[in-house]
Design an enzyme around this catalytic site. Sequence first.
Site, PDB file in Angstrom:
ATOM      1  N   TYR A 112       0.906  -0.997   0.013  1.00 20.67           N
ATOM      2  CA  TYR A 112      -0.003  -0.238   0.306  1.00 20.67           C
ATOM      3  C   TYR A 112       0.546   1.457   0.034  1.00 20.67           C
ATOM      4  O   TYR A 112       1.026   1.227   0.848  1.00 20.67           O
ATOM      5  CB  TYR A 112      -0.948   0.133   1.123  1.00 20.67           C
ATOM      6  CG  TYR A 112      -1.969   0.904   1.422  1.00 20.67           C
ATOM      7  CD1 TYR A 112      -3.293   0.430   0.749  1.00 20.67           C
ATOM      8  CD2 TYR A 112      -2.089   2.311   1.177  1.00 20.67           C
ATOM      9  CE1 TYR A 112      -4.187   1.521   0.732  1.00 20.67           C
ATOM     10  CE2 TYR A 112      -2.924   3.162   1.106  1.00 20.67           C
ATOM     11  CZ  TYR A 112      -4.178   2.452   1.132  1.00 20.67           C
ATOM     12  OH  TYR A 112      -5.117   3.354   1.153  1.00 20.67           O
ATOM     13  N   TYR A 153      -6.130   4.687  -7.706  1.00 17.73           N
ATOM     14  CA  TYR A 153      -5.620   4.620  -6.492  1.00 17.73           C
ATOM     15  C   TYR A 153      -7.025   4.220  -5.945  1.00 17.73           C
ATOM     16  O   TYR A 153      -7.859   4.392  -6.237  1.00 17.73           O
ATOM     17  CB  TYR A 153      -5.625   6.170  -5.689  1.00 17.73           C
ATOM     18  CG  TYR A 153      -5.569   6.357  -3.899  1.00 17.73           C
ATOM     19  CD1 TYR A 153      -4.997   5.608  -3.320  1.00 17.73           C
ATOM     20  CD2 TYR A 153      -6.387   6.977  -3.431  1.00 17.73           C
ATOM     21  CE1 TYR A 153      -4.882   5.097  -1.416  1.00 17.73           C
ATOM     22  CE2 TYR A 153      -6.293   6.713  -2.688  1.00 17.73           C
ATOM     23  CZ  TYR A 153      -5.882   6.258  -1.119  1.00 17.73           C
ATOM     24  OH  TYR A 153      -5.696   6.263  -0.081  1.00 17.73           O
TER      25      TYR A 153
END
Lengths: 398, 139
Positions: A298, A348
């Site tokens: 991440y 994203y």
Amino acid sequence: MLAAEGTGEDAMTHPMNGAAAICGLGITAMGRVYRDAEDLAAEAVYLALEDAGLPKSELDGLLINAGVTNGVSIPLHITLGLRELNVLTFMQGYGSSAGQMIQYAAMAVANGLANYICCVFADDPLKEGVRTGDAYAGGARRNAMSGLYPVYGFMGALPMYALGARRHMDLYGTTQDQLGAVAIGQRRWAAMNPRATKREPLDLAGYHASPWVVEPFHILDCCLVSNGGVAVIVTTPERARDLRQPAVYVRGFAQAHQHDAGLAGTDALVHTPAAKAGPRALAMAGVSRNDVTQCQIYDCYTYTVIATLEDYGFCAKGEGGPFVADGKLAPGGALPTNTGGGELSSFYMWGMTPITEAVIQGRGHGGERQQSNDVILVSGNGGVLNYHSTLVLSPHAA
Amino acid sequence: MTEPTRWLPEPDDSNRPFFDGARAGVLKLQRCDDCGGWMFPVRRRCQHCGSTALQWANASGRGTVYAHGQLQREYHVRHRGALPVIMAQVDLAEGVRMNTNLVGVSPADVHVGMVVSVDFEHSESGEAIAVFRPAGTPS
């Protein structure tokens, strides 16, 4: 063979090691797609069903996670015409949610609560005519006390991550170039990913020329903002093997969460919950860190990658800067990481970004960017390094 | 003559002591009558022991810099012509971590662990907010 099948072949195998598999993946168009989150979520589910070769009538579980606009929730099942389900809930653990959904889905299918559970995320922060950066800066109703945040400049999560990065620099000598190495390496991966939003080459000069937001973060230290939807279908290994795509097995997983709660004395901007969750997830999978062949981390900010890799133990705390500076994470490097370009350069979708690439890689569908996929370590991160999920995925059954 | 722009919404009963204190040059924080624990921002229940017996009390105003960075974009009227604003989290002697700004120091001289003390910055509309400066430097 699976211990869960009662073979007794390996008494040490964790009962959840390989007890579920990912059989479907749906990814909508990403970026400036001006459609609402619920519609993007619905499309992602249909794409995942098509990908899996699974009729909608077989889908009997739905886990839903909404992004910053909170634009999708339980009524999605009505939109989808899913009139009967065995598992259904809305979940929220911010950037750790996607990994969490896979975990709860794995436990549910392994224990017979449902056969095929679709985990879906969608978000629509980008509006026509609105600046990208404003999408996440937050327009919350404030009282005098919460009004202090904008007065001091604390808008959204970005400044807190920047402060964390700067603390890491102060404590360990991490450099701006080392942060930049993460962004540059991932851009090189993105160049090989047709889905990536930013594919033009980036070098250190280009990185340094990028405007500051909150020092030490340039804009290019920060993830993209994207509209889109992603859906992932989880089932049992036996069912997955009967479907269209190569099964990607859920071999290990864990969560860990922490917050300073506004009190002094913790070092939560530097020491993340990945340090707890990573080893637990690898242990469940029956592998060691040295077995990891690629990482999908991440990467809301460049610093998040450095801190997470340190806490997973790939290097000591504080050595993450030099660790990434030699291009180790980039194409040709020893630890291929964020091989689709990540949140910095591809799109994203919170924790779904690393999971989508892990599934593509786990199936061997990475094309020119395909890397050795025996053990794929996947992180999810929410809040300001507060909420963490780890997955270990593999094309190999337990 | 236009009214000066306010920095903040009007205080309410839940937070007025904090802002009254700031205007008078005192850092006020909530402290638990039962366990003595301090907290910030406003809580209705003690984070340490769960008690609802919270009182506003004078804090020392002394702390150390836990983390810092430089705001390089204007997000608020107060930032106009003031960039870079030095953002910081300060660990107070009372055990509270405050999001705040540092003043009276050049960005290059700020470092983790720097000892700081509270000061107050006043808006043209009569508000006051807590900021921190290197300990021992004049306001």
